[in-house]
Design an enzyme around this catalytic site. Structure first.
Site, PDB file in Angstrom:
ATOM      1  N   LYS A 116       0.806  -1.225   0.000  1.00 36.61           N
ATOM      2  CA  LYS A 116       0.000   0.000   0.000  1.00 36.61           C
ATOM      3  C   LYS A 116       0.840   1.276   0.000  1.00 36.61           C
ATOM      4  CE  LYS A 116      -4.470  -1.193   1.733  1.00 36.61           C
ATOM      5  NZ  LYS A 116      -4.899  -2.149   2.726  1.00 36.61           N
ATOM      6  N   LYS A 158      -3.360   1.818   8.936  1.00 37.23           N
ATOM      7  CA  LYS A 158      -3.519   0.693   8.006  1.00 37.23           C
ATOM      8  C   LYS A 158      -2.197  -0.043   7.848  1.00 37.23           C
ATOM      9  CE  LYS A 158      -7.093   2.487   4.866  1.00 37.23           C
ATOM     10  NZ  LYS A 158      -7.401   2.981   3.511  1.00 37.23           N
ATOM     11  N   GLY A 164      -8.550  -6.386   3.136  1.00 37.05           N
ATOM     12  CA  GLY A 164      -9.740  -6.880   3.814  1.00 37.05           C
ATOM     13  C   GLY A 164      -9.925  -6.362   5.228  1.00 37.05           C
ATOM     14  N   GLY A 165      -9.367  -5.190   5.493  1.00 36.90           N
ATOM     15  CA  GLY A 165      -9.595  -4.583   6.801  1.00 36.90           C
ATOM     16  C   GLY A 165      -8.665  -5.092   7.895  1.00 36.90           C
ATOM     17  N   HIS A 208     -17.432   3.316  -1.658  1.00 34.76           N
ATOM     18  CA  HIS A 208     -16.401   2.581  -2.386  1.00 34.76           C
ATOM     19  C   HIS A 208     -16.808   2.611  -3.854  1.00 34.76           C
ATOM     20  CE1 HIS A 208     -13.950  -1.331  -3.054  1.00 34.76           C
ATOM     21  NE2 HIS A 208     -14.426  -0.948  -4.225  1.00 34.76           N
ATOM     22  N   HIS A 235     -16.328  -6.107   5.020  1.00 29.35           N
ATOM     23  CA  HIS A 235     -15.414  -6.078   3.876  1.00 29.35           C
ATOM     24  C   HIS A 235     -15.738  -7.117   2.801  1.00 29.35           C
ATOM     25  CE1 HIS A 235     -13.278  -3.148   6.175  1.00 29.35           C
ATOM     26  NE2 HIS A 235     -13.099  -4.006   7.164  1.00 29.35           N
ATOM     27  N   GLU A 275      -9.482   1.117  -7.070  1.00 27.47           N
ATOM     28  CA  GLU A 275     -10.462   1.373  -6.014  1.00 27.47           C
ATOM     29  C   GLU A 275     -10.258   2.759  -5.454  1.00 27.47           C
ATOM     30  OE1 GLU A 275     -10.734  -3.098  -4.011  1.00 27.47           O
ATOM     31  OE2 GLU A 275     -10.407  -1.343  -2.740  1.00 27.47           O
ATOM     32  N   ARG A 297      -6.359  -7.691 -11.441  1.00 28.89           N
ATOM     33  CA  ARG A 297      -7.017  -8.912 -11.931  1.00 28.89           C
ATOM     34  C   ARG A 297      -8.411  -8.538 -12.435  1.00 28.89           C
ATOM     35  NH1 ARG A 297      -7.924  -8.782  -6.259  1.00 28.89           N
ATOM     36  NH2 ARG A 297     -10.143  -8.405  -5.906  1.00 28.89           N
TER      37      ARG A 297
END
Ligand code: MV4
Length: 648
Positions: A116, A158, A164-165, A208, A235, A275, A297
């Site tokens: 990230k 984060k 996925g949180g 989102h 999530h 996203e 993907r």
């Protein structure tokens, strides 16, 4: 174009890829695990290779075996689907090293987006908006706390390797920062082996919204507009749609340009998704969307994009991987109408959305819906994989029409053999905020109680279940009008959630039955193929399978038959003991110490092998002792109830 490809996946996405490949004249090779030997994706493929055990680690994650299968079968390219090896750069390197084509982006592009903090830095440099925050190398606690103060509370910690949180903590005040940091780090370390974090401004009730992008190997890159995936639970996406409610041309242009910039920055080839997190507290505004991550993907929810653009995204993947340029330019891409996708899962909503397993004895989708599914009636939802049954996709000229079609599609979908989230999905389609397009990521949690509420079971539904349980739904006399030879009245026992329902079914005339429970009577009539309940046409129908009865009446009502033969099984205890005839769950105990029982009385219900077994008293007597409690998992032969010594 390739003459043969291998699909390194299973389930609905493997089937989806094979369908397009077949349409393009491309032969397909399936790979499968032990559990999937008789699965739909294997039957759809031209060839299939067994690659190992049921657990994904033993099969669908075995990159070397999959590559060998491609070489052995003469496949020229590998489509990874989603999940499993789809975003694994080492796998991509190995595919290329074997002289095969990976139908997807380069290993470098996947690596660039894998972490990230690095991805955020890269995107920032490319001019893509990122959430205000700190994503630097200095991981000292004090430094991070200082960064949080600068950003301003609330902040979000984060994990840089997160997803996925996991490893995510919201912090509302400086005093809570150091504890939250420690626990985020511990979770990240355990989950990803990397405890580096970044700090972001916390966006309240975000949306989102993601952009579908596509690149080719000739410098081409376009976007195929947005999907709104705000309807999530823990999530997990639940319902997705395109376009996003409230989207403006200006906002779409800004997000599309940012997404294409992001794809170009890493020389992206194939299908990808950018996203964004969007602060929509004052509507959609061009200065309030930020890059979150890129998925390198094809995504689960790609069908909604296909429905509104008319583009077959899998066909584009194959063409781009085969070296062709993008089939359409940005100016030739348009949105028509509105599309929804609902994810149908085998899961127990009442038990906190617990994944369920079972054999789908009955599976039917109505017309007017695109049902992407990797299972057929008779197939099993096994514990090894994601319990998704199907993606129900609808398209309409407007959001309202598409939503109405979704509601109809859900009402017309029939699944027996497993509990599902169908009713939850249907409740969502009727939720006022969702219906009005007021979506955000907190919508489901805020309304969870209303969304999981089960309406009360009516006498009519129970009556239909009872009729089906004794086979009267099949009686030909209903149709042709002669009297069915049945005992005038018969007792029927069915169970639902461990509760026994005792009814009396009485044949009055051909075409008319009365079902009573306690003092209340329901009249059921059969007229021209419809079931009428107390004089009203119901639209219901029933599906019976060995031990289960499902009544479909707008929603599915599941029952178990109480097997009358099972009354005998409790007799084996040699006089004083009632024993479990097989391992199972002691679902209900109907007696307490001191109760007087008669031979054949039902004392308990054992749930085993997906069936409920009544355990009956072996003789007249008095309950002396309960040796197991309700809810206990018991071994075969375990003593459950002891009766007092016989006086005689
Ligand atoms: C956020 C956020 C609020 N503020 N970041 C959740 C999963 C991960 N990929 C990113 N997530 C979030 N990041 C900031 N700065 C809220 C979420 C979030 C969320 C995001 C998208 C979809 C559903 C979500 C549910 C809860 C939290």
């Amino acid at each position: 174009m390739f003459d043969k490809i291998l699909i390194a996946n299973r389930g609905e996405i493997a089937c989806r890829v094979m369908e397009t490949a077949r349409n393009m004249g491309v032969k397909t090779v399936a790979v499968y695990s032990d559990a999937d030997a008789a699965s739909k994706h294997v039957s759809l493929a031209d060839e299939a290779t067994h690659i190992g055990g049921s657990s994904p680690a033993d099969s669908y994650l075995q990159g070397a075996r999959i590559i060998q299968a491609a070489l052995d079968t003469g496949a020229k390219a590998i489509h990874p689907g989603y999940g499993f090896l789809s975003e694994n750069p080492e796998f991509v390197d190995a595919v290329v090293a074997a002289g095969l084509v990976f139908i997807g982006p380069s290993a470098d592009a996947i690596r660039a987006m894998g972490l990230k903090d690095a991805a955020k830095k890269l995107m920032e440099k490319a001019g893509v908006p990122v959430v205000p925050g700190y994503h630097g190398d200095n991981q000292d606690d004090e430094h991070l706390a200082g960064a949080a103060d600068m950003i301003g509370y609330p902040v979000l910690i984060k994990a840089v390797a997160g997803g996925g949180g996991k490893g995510m903590r919201r912090v509302d005040a400086p005093a809570e920062f150091s504890d939250a940091l420690a626990s985020a780090r511990a979770e990240a370390k355990a989950a990803f082996g990397n405890d580096d974090v970044l700090i972001e401004k916390y966006i309240l009730s975000p949306r989102h919204i993601e952009m579908q992008v596509f690149g080719d190997n000739h410098g081409g890159a376009v976007h195929l507009f947005e999907r709104d995936c705000s309807l999530q639970r823990r999530h997990q996406k639940v319902i997705e749609e395109a376009p996003a409610p409230g989207m403006t041309l200006e906002m779409r242009a800004a997000m599309g340009a940012a997404a294409v910039q992001a794809a170009r920055a890493i020389g992206y080839s194939g299908a990808g998704t950018i996203e964004f997190i969007v602060d929509a507290t004052d509507g959609l505004r061009v200065d309030r969307f930020w890059f979150m991550e890129m998925n390198t993907r094809l995504q689960v929810e790609h069908p909604v994009t296909e429905m509104v653009t008319g583009v077959d995204l899998v066909a584009w993947q194959l063409r781009v991987a085969a070296g062709e340029a993008l089939p359409l330019a940005q100016k030739d891409l348009h949105i028509t109408g509105h599309a929804f996708e609902a994810r149908l899962y085998a899961e127990d909503v009442a038990k906190g959305f617990l994944p369920a397993t079972g054999t789908l004895t009955h599976l039917r989708f109505p017309t007017g819906v695109r049902a992407d599914s990797g299972v057929r009636a008779g197939d099993e939802i096994s514990p090894y994989y994601d319990p998704m049954i199907a993606k129900l996709v609808v398209h309409g000229p407007t959001r309202d029409v598409a939503l109405a079609k979704l509601e109809q599609a859900l009402a017309g979908t029939e699944v027996a053999g497993s509990v599902t989230n169908l009713d939850f999905l249907a409740a969502l389609t009727r939720q006022p905020d969702f219906a009005a397009g007021r979506v955000d990521t907190g919508l489901i949690e805020r309304n969870i109680e209303a969304l999981v509420m089960v309406p009360e079971l009516t006498g009519g539904i129970k009556a239909l279940a009872a009729i089906a349980a004794v086979g009267l739904d099949q009686a030909r006399g209903w149709e042709v009008g002669f009297t069915i030879w049945q005992p005038l009245s018969q007792a029927v026992e069915i169970t639902r959630g461990g509760e026994v329902i005792t009814l009396a079914v009485t044949t009055i005339t051909a075409g008319r039955i009365e079902v009573s429970e306690g003092g209340s009577v329901t009249t059921i009539e059969r007229r021209e193929g419809d079931w009428w309940i107390n004089g009203a046409k119901s639209g219901a129908h029933m599906v019976v399978n060995e031990n289960t009865v499902t009544v479909f009446a707008g929603r599915a009502w599941h029952f178990n038959k109480l097997d009358p033969l099972a009354r005998d099984v409790g007799h084996s205890g040699g006089g004083n003991l009632v024993e479990a005839p097989m391992p199972g769950l002691l679902k209900a105990l109907f007696v307490k110490v001191g109760d007087v029982v008669k031979a054949g009385d039902r004392l308990a219900i054992l749930e085993a092998m997906k069936m409920e077994h009544a355990l009956a008293a072996p003789r007249d007597g008095v309950v002396a002792e309960l040796l197991a409690s309700e809810g206990a998992q018991v071994e075969s032969g375990a003593a459950l109830i002891r009766l007092e010594e016989d006086e005689a």
